[in-house]
Design a protein around this motif. Sequence first.
Motif, mmCIF file in Angstrom:
data_model
loop_
_atom_site.group_PDB
_atom_site.id
_atom_site.type_symbol
_atom_site.label_atom_id
_atom_site.label_comp_id
_atom_site.label_asym_id
_atom_site.label_seq_id
_atom_site.Cartn_x
_atom_site.Cartn_y
_atom_site.Cartn_z
ATOM 1 N N MET A 11 0.705 -1.498 0.049
ATOM 2 C CA MET A 11 0.290 -0.349 -0.021
ATOM 3 C C MET A 11 1.245 1.585 -0.119
ATOM 4 O O MET A 11 1.972 1.121 0.718
ATOM 5 C CB MET A 11 -0.950 0.165 1.053
ATOM 6 N N LYS A 12 0.060 2.100 -0.722
ATOM 7 C CA LYS A 12 1.096 3.008 -1.252
ATOM 8 C C LYS A 12 0.940 4.133 0.125
ATOM 9 O O LYS A 12 0.030 4.345 0.139
ATOM 10 C CB LYS A 12 0.773 4.198 -1.933
ATOM 11 N N SER A 13 2.014 3.907 1.285
ATOM 12 C CA SER A 13 1.551 4.952 1.629
ATOM 13 C C SER A 13 1.318 6.132 1.317
ATOM 14 O O SER A 13 1.834 7.163 0.321
ATOM 15 C CB SER A 13 2.615 5.402 2.706
ATOM 16 N N VAL A 14 -0.033 6.832 1.491
ATOM 17 C CA VAL A 14 -0.786 7.926 0.989
ATOM 18 C C VAL A 14 -0.689 9.267 2.200
ATOM 19 O O VAL A 14 -0.068 10.677 0.939
ATOM 20 C CB VAL A 14 -2.620 8.251 1.057
ATOM 21 N N GLY A 15 0.297 9.263 2.605
ATOM 22 C CA GLY A 15 1.058 10.370 3.103
ATOM 23 C C GLY A 15 2.294 9.932 2.793
ATOM 24 O O GLY A 15 2.946 9.572 3.088
ATOM 25 N N SER A 16 3.059 11.376 2.663
ATOM 26 C CA SER A 16 4.146 11.455 2.083
ATOM 27 C C SER A 16 4.742 12.508 2.124
ATOM 28 O O SER A 16 4.168 13.785 2.798
ATOM 29 C CB SER A 16 4.018 10.931 0.697
ATOM 30 N N SER A 17 5.904 13.211 1.918
ATOM 31 C CA SER A 17 6.767 14.426 1.451
ATOM 32 C C SER A 17 5.992 15.181 0.480
ATOM 33 O O SER A 17 5.664 16.518 0.995
ATOM 34 C CB SER A 17 7.802 14.305 1.384
ATOM 35 N N GLU A 18 5.308 14.138 -0.281
ATOM 36 C CA GLU A 18 4.686 14.864 -1.364
ATOM 37 C C GLU A 18 5.145 16.394 -1.782
ATOM 38 O O GLU A 18 4.859 17.033 -2.456
ATOM 39 C CB GLU A 18 2.986 15.995 -1.011
ATOM 40 N N ALA A 19 6.591 15.896 -2.089
ATOM 41 C CA ALA A 19 7.378 17.287 -2.984
ATOM 42 C C ALA A 19 8.499 17.124 -3.974
ATOM 43 O O ALA A 19 8.522 15.296 -3.336
ATOM 44 C CB ALA A 19 8.089 18.257 -1.947
ATOM 45 N N PRO A 78 15.599 15.992 7.422
ATOM 46 C CA PRO A 78 16.355 15.571 7.306
ATOM 47 C C PRO A 78 16.307 14.958 5.575
ATOM 48 O O PRO A 78 16.001 13.700 5.296
ATOM 49 C CB PRO A 78 16.428 14.698 8.019
ATOM 50 N N LYS A 79 16.633 15.809 4.102
ATOM 51 C CA LYS A 79 16.082 15.282 3.760
ATOM 52 C C LYS A 79 16.604 14.289 2.348
ATOM 53 O O LYS A 79 16.032 13.445 2.297
ATOM 54 C CB LYS A 79 16.361 16.585 2.667
ATOM 55 N N GLY A 80 17.786 13.281 3.273
ATOM 56 C CA GLY A 80 18.522 12.259 2.348
ATOM 57 C C GLY A 80 17.912 11.374 2.829
ATOM 58 O O GLY A 80 17.319 10.051 2.305
ATOM 59 N N ALA A 81 16.972 11.660 4.436
ATOM 60 C CA ALA A 81 16.147 9.737 5.218
ATOM 61 C C ALA A 81 15.095 10.631 4.346
ATOM 62 O O ALA A 81 14.417 9.159 3.750
ATOM 63 C CB ALA A 81 16.367 10.707 6.183
ATOM 64 N N TYR A 82 14.384 11.715 3.904
ATOM 65 C CA TYR A 82 13.173 11.331 3.160
ATOM 66 C C TYR A 82 13.418 11.076 1.866
ATOM 67 O O TYR A 82 12.264 10.162 0.906
ATOM 68 C CB TYR A 82 12.552 13.041 3.364
ATOM 69 N N PHE A 83 14.449 11.286 1.259
ATOM 70 C CA PHE A 83 14.884 10.934 -0.118
ATOM 71 C C PHE A 83 14.639 9.473 -0.126
ATOM 72 O O PHE A 83 14.134 9.070 -0.492
ATOM 73 C CB PHE A 83 16.231 11.000 -0.571
ATOM 74 N N TYR A 84 15.238 8.929 0.788
ATOM 75 C CA TYR A 84 15.062 7.494 0.538
ATOM 76 C C TYR A 84 13.714 6.818 1.315
ATOM 77 O O TYR A 84 13.463 5.584 0.800
ATOM 78 C CB TYR A 84 16.479 6.820 1.761
ATOM 79 N N MET A 85 13.073 7.194 2.323
ATOM 80 C CA MET A 85 11.287 7.006 2.384
ATOM 81 C C MET A 85 10.762 7.317 1.243
ATOM 82 O O MET A 85 9.531 6.492 0.888
ATOM 83 C CB MET A 85 10.635 7.680 3.459
ATOM 84 N N ASP A 86 10.879 8.182 0.761
ATOM 85 C CA ASP A 86 9.955 8.110 -0.846
ATOM 86 C C ASP A 86 10.695 7.149 -1.151
ATOM 87 O O ASP A 86 9.580 6.063 -2.816
ATOM 88 C CB ASP A 86 10.406 9.482 -1.854
ATOM 89 N N ALA A 87 11.945 6.609 -1.810
ATOM 90 C CA ALA A 87 12.564 5.105 -2.370
ATOM 91 C C ALA A 87 11.821 4.598 -2.068
ATOM 92 O O ALA A 87 10.962 3.328 -2.430
ATOM 93 C CB ALA A 87 14.243 5.196 -2.812
ATOM 94 N N MET A 88 11.260 4.053 -0.415
ATOM 95 C CA MET A 88 10.808 2.949 -0.196
ATOM 96 C C MET A 88 9.400 2.627 -0.505
ATOM 97 O O MET A 88 8.550 1.540 -0.467
ATOM 98 C CB MET A 88 11.138 3.129 1.659
#
Length: 404
Positions: A1-9, A26-36
């Motif tokens: 399931m896509k997490s529907v919540g996201s950075s939306e950026a 922490p943009k590096g962490a956010y980058f990998y959270m989007d990849a996840m």
Amino acid sequence: MKSVGSSEAQPPVATQGSAGVILAEPKGAYFYMDAMRTIFALVVAFGHVWALLIRDYQPTANLAVQATYFTAGFGHQAVILFFVLSGFWISRSVVRSAARGWSWRGYLVDRLTRLLPVLIATLAIGGMLDAIALYWLRSPTHLGLTDTYVLRTTVAANLSWEVLLGNLAFLQILIKPFGTNGPLWSLSYEFWFYIWFPALWLAFRHRRPSLALITLAFGWFVPTLALAFLSWLCGAAVYGIAEWLSERQPLSRSNQPLSRSKAWALLALTGAVLVTALVLTRFGADTWKDPALAVAFSAFLLSMIVVNPGTITTFRPLAIYGARASFSFYATHFPVMAFAAALAIDSQRLPPDGHGVTLVILTLLASLAFAWLFAAQTEGRTDTLRRFFQRKHDDLAHPRRKEE
């Protein structure tokens, strides 16, 4: 399931992490959270297309075939990890909005302009594909003749107006998902979590109880919804702990609580724990397994935020897709894949040979491409819709300003 919540950026540019210091963003962490998000959606979709096209497991000495069947069974775990990511992003949004001055109307505009365009278009296109496959192609997949565990439902009954309206109201917790699109159950879970968390946060943190608290009764009638909320709250806990650590972080680099080597060791340790939890929760259906997996992933997520690793170009396509289209991919993939099965197979699913695996890969790639185009017309218009309805909200909240 896509997490529907996201950075939306857009995925952030390459940054170097700073161990022991939680950055404001922490943009590096956010980058990998989007990849996840892309990876988790792929895991779910792969399990579905494998079960739609490939026959049930039969004993074999081929280790590659064994490994593929094993990998195809991680869809549920991927949804739980989605919930954790969603809990992080939505709690972040709610806490910050409440600090600025809360508005339920503004919050619902924000959430519904994100969810409804994707949901409405998914129901329309999915319903059309299901109807064509069922009534025109007389698809064995849609008629239940392939006996795949991912589609053991009466598709014709699930295409009724009652089911459609219930899905539009996010009531898949009480009724069947529309048509073949079983994965929509998790979207309804997400929606009610979006209501529950701010209702609880406002009541206990800001002493502002609301009628939204009444919806918590769903958890009594649907125990699996309440249990899944525990996993979702793990993501909220990650955000809360990260904020607390960032506020208490000493400014002196020489006085940081973790050296960079220790921070990376912590990330490796929590990563190993997460992998172990994924393997252990792959078997059985004990109720403790989902929250336990969520806790393990939360520890890994918090460690990643602390380390804030630099981004790797190789993962950039995954991060971009995760930010822009993973929600659409999760929402649309099943009816698209079921329609592909209607075109490709009869009542007998395929063996896991070269032909079957090739068909699985092509169907998966086609679903990814379809979702990318779909997202451009739905998720890609979220900001425009949000601004439009926010203006309407502001006009209602400040009618004199409109007159001026």
